[in-house]
Design a protein around this motif. Sequence first.
Motif, PDB file in Angstrom:
ATOM      1  N   LEU A  25      79.533 -11.449 170.309  1.00  0.00           N
ATOM      2  CA  LEU A  25      79.230 -12.896 170.164  1.00  0.00           C
ATOM      3  C   LEU A  25      78.214 -13.402 169.371  1.00  0.00           C
ATOM      4  N   GLN A  26      77.335 -12.466 169.165  1.00  0.00           N
ATOM      5  CA  GLN A  26      76.243 -12.746 168.111  1.00  0.00           C
ATOM      6  C   GLN A  26      76.742 -12.547 166.636  1.00  0.00           C
ATOM      7  N   GLY A  27      77.985 -11.984 166.356  1.00  0.00           N
ATOM      8  CA  GLY A  27      78.490 -12.230 164.839  1.00  0.00           C
ATOM      9  C   GLY A  27      77.987 -11.105 163.992  1.00  0.00           C
ATOM     10  N   GLY A  28      77.463 -10.054 164.568  1.00  0.00           N
ATOM     11  CA  GLY A  28      76.715  -8.965 163.866  1.00  0.00           C
ATOM     12  C   GLY A  28      75.158  -9.376 163.715  1.00  0.00           C
ATOM     13  N   GLU A  29      74.775 -10.242 164.349  1.00  0.00           N
ATOM     14  CA  GLU A  29      73.345 -10.531 164.192  1.00  0.00           C
ATOM     15  C   GLU A  29      72.901  -9.591 165.414  1.00  0.00           C
ATOM     16  N   PRO A  30      71.499  -9.019 165.187  1.00  0.00           N
ATOM     17  CA  PRO A  30      71.011  -8.271 166.352  1.00  0.00           C
ATOM     18  C   PRO A  30      70.380  -8.675 167.358  1.00  0.00           C
ATOM     19  N   MET A  31      70.220  -8.257 168.515  1.00  0.00           N
ATOM     20  CA  MET A  31      69.352  -8.567 169.659  1.00  0.00           C
ATOM     21  C   MET A  31      68.241  -7.759 170.221  1.00  0.00           C
ATOM     22  N   ARG A  32      67.365  -8.201 170.583  1.00  0.00           N
ATOM     23  CA  ARG A  32      66.251  -7.216 171.274  1.00  0.00           C
ATOM     24  C   ARG A  32      66.605  -6.539 172.097  1.00  0.00           C
ATOM     25  N   LEU A  33      66.248  -5.352 172.433  1.00  0.00           N
ATOM     26  CA  LEU A  33      66.794  -4.469 173.754  1.00  0.00           C
ATOM     27  C   LEU A  33      66.324  -5.230 175.086  1.00  0.00           C
ATOM     28  N   SER A  34      64.954  -5.804 174.999  1.00  0.00           N
ATOM     29  CA  SER A  34      64.801  -6.576 176.185  1.00  0.00           C
ATOM     30  C   SER A  34      65.761  -7.730 176.692  1.00  0.00           C
ATOM     31  N   GLU A  35      66.382  -8.194 175.656  1.00  0.00           N
ATOM     32  CA  GLU A  35      67.309  -9.370 175.797  1.00  0.00           C
ATOM     33  C   GLU A  35      68.389  -9.119 176.275  1.00  0.00           C
ATOM     34  N   LEU A  36      68.772  -7.819 175.633  1.00  0.00           N
ATOM     35  CA  LEU A  36      70.047  -7.119 176.262  1.00  0.00           C
ATOM     36  C   LEU A  36      69.968  -6.539 177.656  1.00  0.00           C
ATOM     37  N   HIS A  37      68.666  -6.100 177.738  1.00  0.00           N
ATOM     38  CA  HIS A  37      68.601  -5.726 179.272  1.00  0.00           C
ATOM     39  C   HIS A  37      68.550  -6.814 180.401  1.00  0.00           C
ATOM     40  N   ALA A  38      67.939  -8.049 179.685  1.00  0.00           N
ATOM     41  CA  ALA A  38      67.830  -9.138 180.748  1.00  0.00           C
ATOM     42  C   ALA A  38      69.333  -9.697 180.908  1.00  0.00           C
ATOM     43  N   GLU A  39      70.312  -9.671 179.831  1.00  0.00           N
ATOM     44  CA  GLU A  39      71.793 -10.154 180.138  1.00  0.00           C
ATOM     45  C   GLU A  39      72.491  -9.236 181.034  1.00  0.00           C
ATOM     46  N   LEU A  40      72.356  -7.977 181.240  1.00  0.00           N
ATOM     47  CA  LEU A  40      72.786  -7.049 182.064  1.00  0.00           C
ATOM     48  C   LEU A  40      72.319  -7.280 183.574  1.00  0.00           C
ATOM     49  N   THR A  41      70.991  -7.165 183.640  1.00  0.00           N
ATOM     50  CA  THR A  41      70.460  -7.275 184.939  1.00  0.00           C
ATOM     51  C   THR A  41      70.271  -8.298 185.578  1.00  0.00           C
ATOM     52  N   GLU A  42      70.361  -9.658 184.877  1.00  0.00           N
ATOM     53  CA  GLU A  42      69.964 -10.926 185.416  1.00  0.00           C
ATOM     54  C   GLU A  42      71.359 -11.726 185.638  1.00  0.00           C
ATOM     55  N   LYS A  43      71.919 -11.599 184.389  1.00  0.00           N
ATOM     56  CA  LYS A  43      73.226 -12.309 184.232  1.00  0.00           C
ATOM     57  C   LYS A  43      74.435 -11.968 184.860  1.00  0.00           C
ATOM     58  N   LYS A  99      60.865   0.738 177.977  1.00  0.00           N
ATOM     59  CA  LYS A  99      60.217   0.578 176.497  1.00  0.00           C
ATOM     60  C   LYS A  99      60.063  -0.797 176.359  1.00  0.00           C
ATOM     61  N   SER A 100      59.423  -0.912 175.276  1.00  0.00           N
ATOM     62  CA  SER A 100      58.894  -2.115 174.884  1.00  0.00           C
ATOM     63  C   SER A 100      60.104  -3.364 174.430  1.00  0.00           C
ATOM     64  N   ALA A 101      59.743  -4.417 173.981  1.00  0.00           N
ATOM     65  CA  ALA A 101      60.790  -5.313 173.573  1.00  0.00           C
ATOM     66  C   ALA A 101      61.673  -4.733 172.472  1.00  0.00           C
ATOM     67  N   GLY A 102      61.364  -3.896 171.571  1.00  0.00           N
ATOM     68  CA  GLY A 102      62.093  -3.545 170.587  1.00  0.00           C
ATOM     69  C   GLY A 102      62.617  -1.968 170.780  1.00  0.00           C
ATOM     70  N   PRO A 103      63.614  -1.440 169.997  1.00  0.00           N
ATOM     71  CA  PRO A 103      64.026  -2.052 168.625  1.00  0.00           C
ATOM     72  C   PRO A 103      65.113  -3.308 169.147  1.00  0.00           C
ATOM     73  N   GLU A 104      65.652  -3.455 167.964  1.00  0.00           N
ATOM     74  CA  GLU A 104      67.004  -4.401 167.896  1.00  0.00           C
ATOM     75  C   GLU A 104      68.245  -3.545 167.922  1.00  0.00           C
ATOM     76  N   TYR A 105      69.135  -4.348 168.458  1.00  0.00           N
ATOM     77  CA  TYR A 105      70.613  -3.576 168.231  1.00  0.00           C
ATOM     78  C   TYR A 105      71.526  -4.735 167.805  1.00  0.00           C
ATOM     79  N   ARG A 106      72.520  -4.163 167.277  1.00  0.00           N
ATOM     80  CA  ARG A 106      73.911  -5.012 166.876  1.00  0.00           C
ATOM     81  C   ARG A 106      74.845  -4.047 166.849  1.00  0.00           C
ATOM     82  N   PHE A 107      76.248  -4.880 166.654  1.00  0.00           N
ATOM     83  CA  PHE A 107      77.385  -4.393 166.568  1.00  0.00           C
ATOM     84  C   PHE A 107      77.727  -3.944 164.920  1.00  0.00           C
TER      85      PHE A 107
END
Length: 205
Positions: A89-107, A10-18
Motif C-alpha cells: 500500500l506504500q507503493g514501494g515507498e519505505p516505512m520505518r521499522l517502528s511504524e511497521l511494528h506499530a501496525e502489527l502490534t496496535e492495529k 531496536k531503534s526506529a530504523g532502518p526502513e523497509y520496503r517491498f
Amino acid sequence: MTTTVTGNSKSAGPEYRFSLERLEELNRSPIPLLLARLSTACPSFGKMTAEIADASDLVKEIRTHCAGDTEFIQSSMPLQEIVFRTLLLQGGEPMRLSELHAELTEKWSSPIRPITLSVGGLARVLDNDVFYGFAAIPVEEPEPEETPDGIRMLAASRDDEVEQLSRILEVLAADDDEDEDLFGEDDLDDEDDDVFEDDEDQEPD
C-alpha cells in the motif's frame, strides 16, 4: 493463536520496503505474487501472468485501488502477509521499522489473535525473508557536528602560542651558537698564549 517473536529491541530504523529487485535476487517472479493480491477494483484483476508486461504497474494498481478496501488486510492473516500488504500500500515507498511494528502490534493485534513481538524480532523476520521481497534501507549516519567557534578559537590560539614558543627556542639556540663562535676554545687559547708570552718578555726586578 498467539504470534510471539522474541528479541532485543531496536531503534526506529532502518526502513523497509517491498522491492522488485529483491525478488529478482531471490529468483522469484513478482507478477504471480502481485496478481494474487489484487482486489476486484483493480483493472488487472483476473488477468493471467502472460498478460502483464510490467510488475510495477501492479504495485501502482494495488496502492491506488486497495487502500480503501477493508478486506485487503485482515488480522487473521500471517504476520509476514500483513507486513507485505502494508508495504504494498506504500507503493514501494519505505516505512520505518517502528511504524511497521506499530501496525502489527496496535492495529492488527486482537484479543482473539494477539501479536506480541519486539522491534528487534520483527527486524529479524524481515531480514530473513526469502519469499516476499522485503528490502532494508540502512539508516544514514548523522554528520559530525561542527566544532563550536569558541573551541576553534581556543585551539587556534594554542597553536599560535606553540608556534611562538618554537620561534623563541630557535632564536635562543641561534644565540648560543653565536656565543660559541665568539668565545671558542681556539680564541681563548690564543689569548692565554699572549699573556704568557708577555710575562716571559718582562725581566725580573
